[in-house]
Design a protein around this motif. Structure first.
Motif, PDB file in Angstrom:
ATOM      1  N   PRO A  73       0.811  -1.232   0.000  1.00 12.03           N
ATOM      2  CA  PRO A  73       0.000   0.000   0.000  1.00 12.03           C
ATOM      3  C   PRO A  73       0.837   1.272   0.000  1.00 12.03           C
ATOM      4  O   PRO A  73       0.451   2.272  -0.618  1.00 12.03           O
ATOM      5  CB  PRO A  73      -0.826  -0.130   1.284  1.00 12.03           C
ATOM      6  CG  PRO A  73      -0.908  -1.606   1.544  1.00 12.03           C
ATOM      7  CD  PRO A  73       0.405  -2.164   1.081  1.00 12.03           C
ATOM      8  N   THR A  76       1.626   2.642  -3.494  1.00 11.94           N
ATOM      9  CA  THR A  76       0.536   3.000  -4.402  1.00 11.94           C
ATOM     10  C   THR A  76       0.814   4.352  -5.033  1.00 11.94           C
ATOM     11  O   THR A  76       1.182   5.302  -4.353  1.00 11.94           O
ATOM     12  CB  THR A  76      -0.802   3.050  -3.638  1.00 11.94           C
ATOM     13  OG1 THR A  76      -1.076   1.759  -3.078  1.00 11.94           O
ATOM     14  CG2 THR A  76      -1.941   3.455  -4.563  1.00 11.94           C
ATOM     15  N   PRO A  81       1.195  -1.939  -9.536  1.00 14.80           N
ATOM     16  CA  PRO A  81       0.991  -3.149  -8.728  1.00 14.80           C
ATOM     17  C   PRO A  81       0.727  -4.364  -9.607  1.00 14.80           C
ATOM     18  O   PRO A  81       0.113  -4.254 -10.674  1.00 14.80           O
ATOM     19  CB  PRO A  81      -0.249  -2.796  -7.890  1.00 14.80           C
ATOM     20  CG  PRO A  81      -1.004  -1.824  -8.740  1.00 14.80           C
ATOM     21  CD  PRO A  81       0.040  -1.029  -9.500  1.00 14.80           C
TER      22      PRO A  81
END
Length: 345
Positions: A73, A76, A81
């Motif tokens: 995370p 991000t 991803p």
């Protein structure tokens, strides 16, 4: 293309196609498209799915940690991803890399697989790459901003070292194997032996410079827009990512600038954007070359070594750009460090 390579491309295409078009879903897209086919990276796309077969000798646990990094995370908006990634139960050493048989009809556990030749596979969403036919639109500022954000991010879990120096050493070994004892390789070897041990991958960098999160192989081919076709720019290809000296990620554009391959205005845009985003690789003001000198020389050597190996394989002479990098190796091997990194006259 060898039979093994053909099999890898076929199986990757079948895998990507099957995932892009689940059973019962009508298929209206073109056949699978080969985006790259090298021993260290075969990439095939079908629809919005991209399947990549990594090097056969890749460290499975290190690769799993790097794929998990791309899914973390905290990354991000910086790294593209994967479609799925291995879980990280605490340390990279505990990550287990699931595999799939070479039959593309088999299930796909956790988005990872193995195809003929024991090459691990990862799965990615499609992005729009930089257009090589439009150099004026090259996203130098965006690349610099992403790098700065990456370098400022605390590693979310233990990671292997960034593979930049190891990649340079591999390029030199490849050149030596392709051109054993050839005079053409001497300037490149001279530049290589003039580098300190850490830049040749023979020792770690200083403790002060080994803790940053790095990409390890930054160039414009490592950026895509996602979602395609016009989403924000993201960094891709984490095969060399890890902790290390962040100056390495600035080294390729620095080497190109020093050799005269990157326009001064593009270098200024890149460096200014990196500094504006708080990048820690260079001082916030003043001369960046004391920090960039050694990594830029290492990337010059790496680029020249790869060029000579390709020339040997293709039985041709270096082109103008390749020759410029080879000549730069001779230059950096003979001039003092403070003179070796300035732009070519």
């Amino acid at each position: 293309m060898t039979t093994t390579q053909t099999s890898v491309v076929h199986d990757l295409g079948a895998l990507a196609h099957r995932l892009a078009h689940p059973a019962g879903t009508p298929c209206v897209c073109e056949p699978p498209q080969v985006l790259a086919d090298r021993p260290d990276g075969t990439v095939v796309r079908s629809g919005a799915i991209v399947a990549k077969a990594h090097a056969a000798d890749a460290d499975r646990e290190a690769l799993a940690a790097r794929i998990a990094l791309a899914a973390a995370p905290g990354l991000t908006g910086i790294l593209l991803p994967p479609l799925t990634a291995p879980e990280v139960p605490g340390t990279a050493g505990e990550i287990r890399h699931p595999e799939l048989s070479g039959d593309p009809r088999d299930p796909v556990p956790a988005g990872h697989a193995a195809v003929p030749g024991a090459r691990p596979v990862t799965l990615w969403p499609l992005g729009t790459p930089v257009d090589p036919a439009d150099p004026g639109a090259a996203p130098w500022a965006e690349a610099a901003g992403l790098l700065a954000r990456l370098h400022r991010t605390e590693p979310p879990f233990p990671l292997p070292p960034m593979r930049g120096p190891a990649k340079a050493a591999r390029a030199v070994a490849r050149m030596c194997a392709a051109l054993p004892g050839a005079p053409a390789a001497l300037p490149v070897l001279a530049g290589w032996h003039a580098l300190p041990a850490w830049a040749r991958g023979e020792s770690p960098p200083s403790m002060r410079r080994d803790r940053f999160l790095c990409h390890g192989d930054l160039h414009l081919g490592q950026l895509v827009r996602h979602p395609a076709p016009d989403g924000p720019w993201l960094l891709i290809d984490v095969d060399d990512a890890g902790t290390g000296d962040p100056a390495w990620d600035l080294a390729r554009p620095a080497a190109w600038y020093a050799a005269g391959l990157l326009a001064p205005e593009d270098w200024s845009v890149f460096l200014r954007a990196y500094r504006s985003a708080g990048g820690p690789a260079v001082p916030a003001a003043g001369d960046p070359w004391p920090v960039l000198d050694v990594p830029a020389r290492a990337l010059t050597v790496q680029t020249a070594a790869v060029a000579l190996a390709k020339c040997a394989a293709e039985r041709r002479d270096p082109d103008a750009h390749e020759q410029l990098m080879i000549e730069s190796c001779a230059r950096i091997a003979t001039l003092p460090p403070e003179l070796a990194s300035g732009p070519a006259s």
